[in-house]
Design a protein around this motif. Structure first.
Motif, PDB file in Angstrom:
ATOM      1  N   ASN A 192      33.693  -8.814 -74.461  1.00  0.00           N
ATOM      2  CA  ASN A 192      33.626  -7.411 -74.763  1.00  0.00           C
ATOM      3  C   ASN A 192      32.375  -6.837 -74.540  1.00  0.00           C
ATOM      4  O   ASN A 192      31.618  -7.147 -75.257  1.00  0.00           O
ATOM      5  CB  ASN A 192      34.338  -6.965 -75.946  1.00  0.00           C
ATOM      6  N   PHE A 193      32.437  -5.719 -73.577  1.00  0.00           N
ATOM      7  CA  PHE A 193      31.053  -4.966 -73.444  1.00  0.00           C
ATOM      8  C   PHE A 193      31.458  -3.640 -74.357  1.00  0.00           C
ATOM      9  O   PHE A 193      32.586  -3.442 -74.552  1.00  0.00           O
ATOM     10  CB  PHE A 193      30.840  -4.600 -71.925  1.00  0.00           C
ATOM     11  N   ASP A 194      30.242  -3.249 -74.827  1.00  0.00           N
ATOM     12  CA  ASP A 194      30.537  -1.934 -75.790  1.00  0.00           C
ATOM     13  C   ASP A 194      31.005  -0.884 -75.141  1.00  0.00           C
ATOM     14  O   ASP A 194      32.017  -0.283 -75.337  1.00  0.00           O
ATOM     15  CB  ASP A 194      29.051  -1.722 -76.172  1.00  0.00           C
ATOM     16  N   GLN A 195      30.438  -0.420 -73.827  1.00  0.00           N
ATOM     17  CA  GLN A 195      30.989   0.595 -72.960  1.00  0.00           C
ATOM     18  C   GLN A 195      30.731   0.320 -71.502  1.00  0.00           C
ATOM     19  O   GLN A 195      30.032  -0.600 -71.005  1.00  0.00           O
ATOM     20  CB  GLN A 195      29.894   1.798 -73.243  1.00  0.00           C
ATOM     21  N   PHE A 196      31.719   1.008 -70.594  1.00  0.00           N
ATOM     22  CA  PHE A 196      31.635   0.951 -69.327  1.00  0.00           C
ATOM     23  C   PHE A 196      31.886   2.216 -68.915  1.00  0.00           C
ATOM     24  O   PHE A 196      32.482   2.922 -69.458  1.00  0.00           O
ATOM     25  CB  PHE A 196      32.618   0.236 -68.818  1.00  0.00           C
ATOM     26  N   TYR A 197      30.789   2.998 -67.952  1.00  0.00           N
ATOM     27  CA  TYR A 197      30.924   4.118 -67.288  1.00  0.00           C
ATOM     28  C   TYR A 197      30.837   3.952 -65.853  1.00  0.00           C
ATOM     29  O   TYR A 197      30.133   3.105 -65.137  1.00  0.00           O
ATOM     30  CB  TYR A 197      29.731   5.074 -67.679  1.00  0.00           C
ATOM     31  N   GLY A 198      32.031   4.594 -65.126  1.00  0.00           N
ATOM     32  CA  GLY A 198      32.033   4.412 -63.681  1.00  0.00           C
ATOM     33  C   GLY A 198      32.146   5.821 -63.113  1.00  0.00           C
ATOM     34  O   GLY A 198      32.805   6.733 -63.431  1.00  0.00           O
ATOM     35  N   TYR A 199      31.457   5.640 -61.795  1.00  0.00           N
ATOM     36  CA  TYR A 199      31.751   7.254 -61.182  1.00  0.00           C
ATOM     37  C   TYR A 199      31.710   6.934 -59.564  1.00  0.00           C
ATOM     38  O   TYR A 199      31.109   5.789 -59.084  1.00  0.00           O
ATOM     39  CB  TYR A 199      30.347   8.017 -61.370  1.00  0.00           C
ATOM     40  N   TYR A 200      32.659   7.399 -59.069  1.00  0.00           N
ATOM     41  CA  TYR A 200      33.166   7.169 -57.785  1.00  0.00           C
ATOM     42  C   TYR A 200      33.368   8.339 -56.853  1.00  0.00           C
ATOM     43  O   TYR A 200      33.685   9.662 -57.211  1.00  0.00           O
ATOM     44  CB  TYR A 200      34.429   6.289 -57.526  1.00  0.00           C
ATOM     45  N   ILE A 201      33.174   8.166 -55.497  1.00  0.00           N
ATOM     46  CA  ILE A 201      33.516   9.609 -54.507  1.00  0.00           C
ATOM     47  C   ILE A 201      34.049   8.864 -53.175  1.00  0.00           C
ATOM     48  O   ILE A 201      33.510   7.770 -52.880  1.00  0.00           O
ATOM     49  CB  ILE A 201      32.352  10.290 -54.124  1.00  0.00           C
ATOM     50  N   GLY A 202      35.218   9.143 -52.784  1.00  0.00           N
ATOM     51  CA  GLY A 202      35.757   8.685 -51.513  1.00  0.00           C
ATOM     52  C   GLY A 202      36.099   9.698 -50.489  1.00  0.00           C
ATOM     53  O   GLY A 202      36.717  10.767 -50.931  1.00  0.00           O
ATOM     54  N   ALA A 203      36.068   9.356 -49.128  1.00  0.00           N
ATOM     55  CA  ALA A 203      36.856  10.209 -48.335  1.00  0.00           C
ATOM     56  C   ALA A 203      37.507   9.487 -47.199  1.00  0.00           C
ATOM     57  O   ALA A 203      37.326   8.510 -46.804  1.00  0.00           O
ATOM     58  CB  ALA A 203      35.452  10.964 -47.685  1.00  0.00           C
ATOM     59  N   ASN A 204      38.490  10.105 -46.843  1.00  0.00           N
ATOM     60  CA  ASN A 204      39.257   9.822 -45.789  1.00  0.00           C
ATOM     61  C   ASN A 204      39.390  10.565 -44.637  1.00  0.00           C
ATOM     62  O   ASN A 204      39.649  11.738 -44.692  1.00  0.00           O
ATOM     63  CB  ASN A 204      40.687   9.641 -46.210  1.00  0.00           C
ATOM     64  N   ILE A 205      38.677  10.213 -43.338  1.00  0.00           N
ATOM     65  CA  ILE A 205      38.562  11.190 -42.377  1.00  0.00           C
ATOM     66  C   ILE A 205      39.328  10.535 -40.865  1.00  0.00           C
ATOM     67  O   ILE A 205      38.572   9.684 -40.443  1.00  0.00           O
ATOM     68  CB  ILE A 205      36.944  11.452 -42.135  1.00  0.00           C
ATOM     69  N   PRO A 206      40.398  10.762 -40.538  1.00  0.00           N
ATOM     70  CA  PRO A 206      40.908  10.302 -39.215  1.00  0.00           C
ATOM     71  C   PRO A 206      40.430  11.112 -38.391  1.00  0.00           C
ATOM     72  O   PRO A 206      40.112  12.333 -38.520  1.00  0.00           O
ATOM     73  CB  PRO A 206      42.412  10.719 -39.557  1.00  0.00           C
ATOM     74  N   VAL A 207      40.262  10.598 -37.218  1.00  0.00           N
ATOM     75  CA  VAL A 207      39.702  11.015 -36.056  1.00  0.00           C
ATOM     76  C   VAL A 207      40.459  10.676 -34.701  1.00  0.00           C
ATOM     77  O   VAL A 207      40.635   9.524 -34.707  1.00  0.00           O
ATOM     78  CB  VAL A 207      38.170  10.560 -35.565  1.00  0.00           C
ATOM     79  N   LYS A 208      40.852  11.582 -33.985  1.00  0.00           N
ATOM     80  CA  LYS A 208      41.482  11.290 -32.618  1.00  0.00           C
ATOM     81  C   LYS A 208      40.603  11.154 -31.457  1.00  0.00           C
ATOM     82  O   LYS A 208      40.246  12.462 -31.088  1.00  0.00           O
ATOM     83  CB  LYS A 208      42.586  12.376 -32.347  1.00  0.00           C
ATOM     84  N   VAL A 209      40.202  10.213 -30.831  1.00  0.00           N
ATOM     85  CA  VAL A 209      39.224  10.260 -29.921  1.00  0.00           C
ATOM     86  C   VAL A 209      39.691  10.619 -28.530  1.00  0.00           C
ATOM     87  O   VAL A 209      39.306  11.619 -27.784  1.00  0.00           O
ATOM     88  CB  VAL A 209      38.402   8.976 -29.689  1.00  0.00           C
ATOM     89  N   LEU A 210      40.809   9.952 -28.272  1.00  0.00           N
ATOM     90  CA  LEU A 210      41.777  10.092 -26.940  1.00  0.00           C
ATOM     91  C   LEU A 210      43.221  10.245 -27.530  1.00  0.00           C
ATOM     92  O   LEU A 210      43.505   9.879 -28.454  1.00  0.00           O
ATOM     93  CB  LEU A 210      41.251   8.874 -25.979  1.00  0.00           C
ATOM     94  N   LYS A 211      43.857  10.406 -26.398  1.00  0.00           N
ATOM     95  CA  LYS A 211      45.215  10.264 -26.765  1.00  0.00           C
ATOM     96  C   LYS A 211      45.839   8.992 -27.046  1.00  0.00           C
ATOM     97  O   LYS A 211      46.856   8.906 -27.860  1.00  0.00           O
ATOM     98  CB  LYS A 211      45.994  10.932 -25.296  1.00  0.00           C
ATOM     99  N   ILE A 212      45.042   7.819 -26.534  1.00  0.00           N
ATOM    100  CA  ILE A 212      45.563   6.872 -26.977  1.00  0.00           C
ATOM    101  C   ILE A 212      44.850   6.001 -27.941  1.00  0.00           C
ATOM    102  O   ILE A 212      44.981   4.890 -28.254  1.00  0.00           O
ATOM    103  CB  ILE A 212      45.435   5.683 -25.470  1.00  0.00           C
TER     104      ILE A 212
END
Length: 793
Positions: free
Chosen positions: A626-646
């Protein structure tokens, strides 16, 4: 929607049958241009004033039936159904017969609507909802030859390490299958997921902050693997066969058969998978002045089979009764060769080690499900499960000292594990007010495990038991829990959900050989909250919070030592405490497709592996602490891109920072994960995908994973019969996927390099048969997903 339509059809049928005041019956048939029945079409009976006086829904033969209380007159029968243009016929009732047969209503296909449905029906590879991230894999060509575990390796934010442990932003998770509970667990999570073929997977849901309705286990959240659901009446199914090659051959096959009628449904699924693959690794560590170096190579052969059966009964529109069975059998043969060097004070000792590991795993799960619709706004459901697991393994060690050419005594390690899980849960849902919904329920589960490990040494040709390295460990755990969820909409833009779950845990562990006994008894509360605000159709903001628990795996509590070789082992810790995590997340969605999320996690008593060394034997053990403490921070991004019709690109980026503290020891670091998938829609019914997956300094516990970049390619071709599909997938396209791990903690310095099979190609063929109309067997709910989440080999 289809379930609702079927329910309405049943209600209409019952109503028309029992009515005693009806004078006239009007019946007819709905057909398409090819004279095939159109099912679940809506038929309205309209009088001469243009008023709809009744309606009906066509059944699977296209038949419909009205009961008419009015008398003579002219009427119109107007029909509609998705994908068809509207159609109508007229009838004129001049007498009062008992039955009137109307002319057939002929529907023509609405090509414009079908085109729109087809476009809208193509889901994005990655969908970010306000409460979860969805990884849609059902149409991916890379399901060919893939297992569910292979697909998880592609999922955004998910990391599967070299021992197949599954992490989400460096934290352990609860893995479920089919939305509500199925028996997955620890090391056996990987084994079971390997037996689930990718062609049968619809999507993977990643839930950072689950609601109080879910079990509280899983400090990193929940990963939910959703199988494809067949929605067809009559007889239908599919067959799949495939093969592949990397450095060794592999093949798989599966079959699905469904049969459904109005009153019952039966679904069966079988699958078999054979995989033979090599791995290689290098391990270097320095601890307390002792240097250890090992080069190893191994070949693993896995044969696994899976069988599922579900039976559902629908005696009326209010009651559903279901029975389910899942059987899983797997064998794992692992042959490993290694050269180990131990250096201390200038002296070098080298050891050649060969080990042959044969393991068999069997599991049987039986489930009972019942659902009662008390009213349109009130439902009650009951789920019960009974599971038995057996794991038998033998490891034969042969070694010799390179320095003096002396052979060490052969060692045979026999391991047996038996686990029994029984659980039951009751859920109740009701609409209290127009905008206030209530969910509440209770669950009880009991887990018993019996573990035996026995070491035998071959001395003078005879096998003798090494008592000091043998052990019997028994574990018994009971969890009683209850929850309540309230969700409401405040105005037109603000939604709120509040939940509270309570869990009472009692566990007893007993190491017979080591005479070590421990007991835990505690009650904890787990609140959750969700707030969403819709600024407008294109801007949505969400804030969520949940408190969760991380219970150690059953094996991790066993105080016995499990040996890998003479200088490497792992050991359970009966004094491990459960960890508790408070998790917060902010989520913003733009234009219903672009998303950014940020979160913070704080964990007390987080547990991860650390390494300790015995001074006299130089044996290094990995032990959970067991660790005494855990701290976690995160940032996420979802970026869809339509380059061409296909050409469309799904991009997901996830950056997180972890900070562990144990006394004076501190381990911290940052990591970046990038997933980018290009999807191509080509002529002649060809689709293709190209994956790029990149990890930069992945981090968990005291370990840091060096940067890693690899690519996957998939191509699918649908044949003209619309039932046959070929899929080709190539994993690790440029042979760059590997795992390089470092650890620096106190006097420990560790570096390892691990390589999988490398580039491998798989080709599969699938064929769908049977009807292509709607409504299939219900999904089996499971009540004990959290309990299996902690079973390990």
């Amino acid at each position: 929607m289809k379930k609702l339509i079927l329910l309405l059809a049943l209600i209409v049928a019952i109503t028309t049958t029992v009515s005693a005041q009806t004078d006239i019956q009007i019946k007819g048939k709905v057909l398409d241009a090819k004279k095939e029945p159109v099912i679940f079409a809506t038929i309205s009976l309209i009088d001469s004033l243009g008023k709809a006086v009744n309606f009906a829904i066509s059944d699977e033969q296209g038949n419909y039936l009205f009961n008419l209380k009015q008398g003579k007159g002219a009427y119109k029968l107007s029909g509609s159904s998705m994908g068809y243009s509207g159609a109508a016929v007229s009838i004129n009732i001049s007498a009062i017969p008992e039955t009137v047969t109307a002319p057939d209503i002929i529907f023509l296909a609405d090509t414009k609507m079908l085109a729109e449905v087809n476009i809208k029906g193509k889901k994005a590879l990655i969908e970010q909802k306000i409460d979860k991230l969805i990884f849609n894999v059902s149409q991916s060509p890379m399901t060919a030859g893939s297992s569910a575990l292979d697909l998880l390796k592609r999922a955004p934010g998910v990391f599967v390490d070299q021992s197949d442990a599954i992490k989400l932003r460096g934290k352990s998770v609860l893995v479920l299958v089919d939305n509500k509970q199925i028996y997955l667990s620890g090391d056996q999570v990987a084994q079971y997921l390997k037996s689930l073929q990718g062609d049968n997977i619809d999507k993977i849901e990643i839930i950072s902050n689950p609601s109080a309705k879910y079990d509280a286990q899983g400090v990193g959240g929940i990963i939910n693997v959703i199988s494809k659901k067949d929605k067809k009446i009559g007889v239908n199914g599919n067959l799949t066969a495939g093969g592949g090659y990397g450095r060794n051959g592999k093949y798989n096959s599966s079959g699905l058969l469904n049969y459904r009628q109005k009153m019952f449904a039966v679904s069966g699924n079988i699958g078999y998978n054979h995989d033979k693959s090599p791995t290689s690794g290098e391990l270097n560590r320095t601890l307390s002045g002792t240097s250890f170096s090992q080069n190893s190579s191994s070949i693993k052969t896995i044969n696994s089979s899976l069988a599922k059966l579900s039976v559902d009964f629908f005696p009326n529109e209010k009651n559903t009764l279901g029975f389910g069975f899942i059987g899983n059998r797997a064998s794992n043969d692992l042959a490993n060769n290694s050269l180990t060097s131990l250096s201390e004070s200038g002296a070098i000792n080298q050891l050649n080690l060969f080990s042959a590991n044969q393991t068999e795993w069997n599991s049987l799960t039986y489930s009972l499900n019942y659902k009662l619709a008390l009213s349109k706004d009130e439902n009650l459901s009951f789920d019960a499960d009974l599971s038995n697991y057996e794991n038998d393994g033998d490891i034969n060690y042969t070694s010799n000292n390179v320095n003096n050419q002396l052979s060490q005594p052969n060692t045979l390690n026999i391991n047996k594990t038996m686990i029994k899980i029984a659980s039951a849960k009751l859920d109740y849902e009701r609409v209290l007010l127009k905008k206030l919904n209530l969910e509440t329920g209770a669950k009880v589960s009991r887990v018993t495990t019996d573990n035996m490990t026995q070491f035998n040494q071959q001395i003078d040709g005879n096998w003798e038991n090494d008592v000091k390295r043998s052990n019997v460990f028994n574990y018994d755990e009971t969890i009683v829990s209850g929850y309540v969820n309230l969700n409401t909409k405040l105005g037109k833009k603000l939604s709120l959900q509040l939940g509270l779950r309570g869990e009472q845990t009692r566990s007893d562990g007993d190491s017979k050989t080591l005479d070590s006994v421990f007991r835990l008894n505690y009650f904890k509360l787990f609140p959750s909250a969700y707030i969403t605000y819709d600024f407008n159709q294109n801007n949505q903001l969400g804030i969520s919070y949940s408190r969760r628990i991380g219970r150690p795996g059953y094996k991790d509590l066993n105080p016995f030592t499990y040996y890998t070789d003479q200088y490497t082992a792992s050991q359970g810790n009966p004094f491990l405490r459960p960890s508790f995590t408070n998790s917060f997340e902010l989520n913003y969605t733009l234009l219903q497709q672009f998303n950014i999320s940020a979160g913070f996690q704080h964990t007390k008593d987080e547990f991860e592996k650390i390494a300790v060394q015995e001074a006299d034997t130089k044996l290094v053990k990995e032990i959970y602490q067991n660790f005494d403490q855990f701290y976690g921070y995160y940032i996420g991004a979802n970026i869809p891109v339509k380059v061409l019709k296909i050409w469309e690109i799904s991009n997901y980026a996830n950056f997180y920072y972890t900070d562990y503290t144990m006394g004076q020891i501190r381990s911290k670091g940052s990591a970046l994960q990038l997933n980018s998938t290009s999807s191509f829609t080509l002529p002649k019914s060809i689709t293709a995908e190209l994956d790029m997956i990149y990890f930069y300094n992945n981090a968990y516990g005291i370990y840091r994973v060096k940067p890693n970049l690899y690519f996957n390619l998939g191509i699918a071709k649908s044949l003209s019969d619309k039932r046959s599909t070929f899929k080709l997938s190539i994993f690790d396209l440029f042979n760059t996927n590997r795992s390089s791990i470092t650890a620096n903690l106190g006097t420990l310095n560790l570096a390892s390099n691990y390589r999988w099979e490398g580039t491998r190609a798989n080709l599969s063929y699938s064929y769908k048969f049977g009807k292509s109309t709607v409504k299939g067997a219900s999904t089996k709910r499971k009540s004990s997903g959290e309990e299996q989440g902690r079973i390990k080999n």
